[in-house]
Design an enzyme around this catalytic site. Sequence first.
Site, mmCIF file in Angstrom:
data_model
loop_
_atom_site.group_PDB
_atom_site.id
_atom_site.type_symbol
_atom_site.label_atom_id
_atom_site.label_comp_id
_atom_site.label_asym_id
_atom_site.label_seq_id
_atom_site.Cartn_x
_atom_site.Cartn_y
_atom_site.Cartn_z
ATOM 1 N N GLY A 54 0.856 -1.186 0.000
ATOM 2 C CA GLY A 54 0.000 0.000 0.000
ATOM 3 C C GLY A 54 0.886 1.228 0.000
ATOM 4 N N CYS A 81 5.493 -5.863 1.776
ATOM 5 C CA CYS A 81 5.808 -4.437 1.657
ATOM 6 C C CYS A 81 5.119 -3.633 2.780
ATOM 7 C CB CYS A 81 5.455 -3.927 0.268
ATOM 8 S SG CYS A 81 6.225 -2.350 -0.076
ATOM 9 N N TYR A 82 4.120 -2.816 2.461
ATOM 10 C CA TYR A 82 3.413 -2.108 3.550
ATOM 11 C C TYR A 82 2.857 -3.121 4.549
ATOM 12 C CZ TYR A 82 -0.237 0.493 5.995
ATOM 13 O OH TYR A 82 -1.030 1.048 6.960
ATOM 14 N N HIS A 168 8.500 -7.461 -3.167
ATOM 15 C CA HIS A 168 7.236 -7.919 -3.776
ATOM 16 C C HIS A 168 7.412 -9.289 -4.437
ATOM 17 C CE1 HIS A 168 4.712 -4.333 -3.344
ATOM 18 N NE2 HIS A 168 5.872 -3.683 -3.330
ATOM 19 N N GLU A 170 5.136 -11.065 -5.639
ATOM 20 C CA GLU A 170 4.112 -11.291 -6.673
ATOM 21 C C GLU A 170 4.528 -10.798 -8.049
ATOM 22 O OE1 GLU A 170 4.129 -9.044 -4.332
ATOM 23 O OE2 GLU A 170 3.026 -7.225 -4.837
ATOM 24 N N SER A 222 -17.036 -6.692 -28.267
ATOM 25 C CA SER A 222 -16.072 -6.061 -29.166
ATOM 26 C C SER A 222 -15.461 -7.093 -30.089
ATOM 27 C CB SER A 222 -14.963 -5.399 -28.352
ATOM 28 O OG SER A 222 -14.167 -6.406 -27.745
ATOM 29 N N GLY A 223 -15.634 -8.382 -29.731
ATOM 30 C CA GLY A 223 -15.001 -9.430 -30.524
ATOM 31 C C GLY A 223 -13.628 -9.777 -29.978
ATOM 32 N N GLY A 224 -13.165 -9.001 -29.002
ATOM 33 C CA GLY A 224 -11.897 -9.326 -28.350
ATOM 34 C C GLY A 224 -12.096 -10.486 -27.386
ATOM 35 N N VAL A 225 -10.985 -10.936 -26.802
ATOM 36 C CA VAL A 225 -11.050 -12.112 -25.934
ATOM 37 C C VAL A 225 -12.005 -11.887 -24.755
ATOM 38 C CG1 VAL A 225 -9.668 -13.716 -24.573
ATOM 39 C CG2 VAL A 225 -8.626 -12.495 -26.473
ATOM 40 N N ASP A 226 -11.887 -10.722 -24.112
ATOM 41 C CA ASP A 226 -12.612 -10.510 -22.867
ATOM 42 C C ASP A 226 -14.123 -10.514 -23.077
ATOM 43 O OD1 ASP A 226 -10.035 -10.117 -22.132
ATOM 44 O OD2 ASP A 226 -10.188 -7.938 -21.947
ATOM 45 N N SER A 227 -14.590 -9.701 -24.021
ATOM 46 C CA SER A 227 -16.045 -9.650 -24.178
ATOM 47 C C SER A 227 -16.563 -10.952 -24.780
ATOM 48 C CB SER A 227 -16.479 -8.425 -24.975
ATOM 49 O OG SER A 227 -15.893 -8.422 -26.241
ATOM 50 N N SER A 228 -15.751 -11.646 -25.571
ATOM 51 C CA SER A 228 -16.193 -12.928 -26.138
ATOM 52 C C SER A 228 -16.365 -13.967 -25.036
ATOM 53 C CB SER A 228 -15.178 -13.457 -27.154
ATOM 54 O OG SER A 228 -15.010 -12.519 -28.178
ATOM 55 N N LYS A 366 -5.786 -11.628 -17.911
ATOM 56 C CA LYS A 366 -5.953 -12.114 -19.280
ATOM 57 C C LYS A 366 -5.758 -13.620 -19.415
ATOM 58 C CE LYS A 366 -6.493 -9.885 -23.121
ATOM 59 N NZ LYS A 366 -7.500 -8.825 -23.093
#
Length: 510
Positions: A54, A81-82, A168, A170, A222-228, A366
């Site tokens: 943070g 970290c924090y 970090h 991660e 949109s036809g992209g991966v996410d919205s598909s 993703k």
Amino acid sequence: MDKILVLDFGGQYNQLIARRIRSEHVYAEILPYNKISPEQIRQAGYRGVVFTGGPNSVYDPASPHCDPAVLNLGIPVLGICYGHQLMAFLAGGEIRPAQQGSEYGRTDLFVTENVLFRDVPRQSVCWMSHTDAVAVLPDGFRAIARTEHCPCAAMCDETRRLYGVQFHPEVTHTAFGQQILRNFLFDVCQCRGDWKMEDFASTTVEKYRRELAGKKVLLALSGGVDSSVAAALLHKAVGPNLTCVFVDHGLLRENEGDLVENTFRHRFGMNLIRVNAEDRFLGALAGVTEPERKRHIIGESFIRVFEQEARKIGHVHVLAQGTIYPDVIESGKGDSAVIKSHHNVGALPDVIDFDEICEPLRDLFKDEVRAVGLHLGLPPELVWRQPFPGPGLAVRIIGEITREKLALLRRADAIFREEVEKTGLSDAPDQYFAVLTDLHSVGVMGDARNYGCTVVLRAVTTDDFMTAEWTRLPYEVLERAGSRITNEIKGVTRVVYDITSKPPATVEWE
Ligand code: XMP
């Protein structure tokens, strides 16, 4: 199912911690630091707790603190970290500004023998980003790692199973970060690692089948991966109650509009409305050069077009979007800073004509979205499509957007993609595209002076798009793309290759 609680103290990469945990097949849940009491943590049966990073200093009166009783539940805690400093502070230690000032970036880490560092070399590289440091260890704790300027780069109280790391683990810059997280999950918390991404798909479909029963859902496709993937999930959950609206804003790549329409209408048989709104978008963008203004105009126009379509199909209860986690974090939700307003989050206008918004992929990265897509039976060529931003080519044309510039960029982009794809690289970049700058330079064509524009080629390698390396494409690919672009497209005199990583740059130019 074993669960880990990630207590969020406002850092930039908090979701990344959850995602790294999920990649070990352990379910991770993120909650704001003040939204759960120690008693609720105990009752929920978490196997372990992680305190995230943070931006604050623990002595700052406005800094986020959780109840110190979390440290005495008998549940292992890892502070990062924090979170590491907060753990030390809550347990009675002291934090001070680091003697050498801030320590930032790749740093040599020296560890001692400890369960947290099983299979971690005595010396390795970690990612540091801090100004304060633990100056006095609390009772019962001992330092178990150091860097040149930070004598307590990690600490532990083995009796209470409390661990803290100043760096970090991660981020991928920490060479053995994933191993350290694994050691915490499996050796300290005794997790089994039996959770799967498929569980996410089936529980999410079930959840929306219940929650959205009888409701009409409109999805921005949109036809992209996410919205598909969001469309496939929701189609499974609500079937014909889902209508997908695909807005062709005139900012798409070559042939993209037809491809999207064919895939979803004909192949999947979903309800699909294609709206040709090029004139509206280009009209609204005329004369606009400022990147954030472009994004806001596009975001706003999108919503207005959806509202119009929604009205045509009667009352729509739910607006669904393919927002994924990096969109959320980079749009400056929560306590992190705004980097850019991704059109589907930060730029939403205040008044929307829908009862609710549904974002089924909001917590995923993703690669996790792709895994869900494959599991749902989407064709691999769609799942592995490179991402394309919602505002489209508008954020790849520096300065004002015109039809001529769009036509030029579409061709340059298609040539570059063709050349990369033709080569069949085994380690192909994760995203590659062309950018049209507003920079003009002198060229020579035949024997004549030629004054034309500059096209940038950009290719990046990344697994989560939060950070990215510029891709070392073979010279031959760059050579072929560069010479085809200057030969085949009138008005381009120069092609350059972008060699900046993220950070400090972002993937897109605007
Ligand atoms: P940046 O430029 O933020 O890009 O480093 C990271 C990834 O996000 C994509 N991107 C967007 N995606 N709406 C989207 O849906 C947006 O407004 C947007 N802006 C960037 C970008 O293409 C890259 O994959």
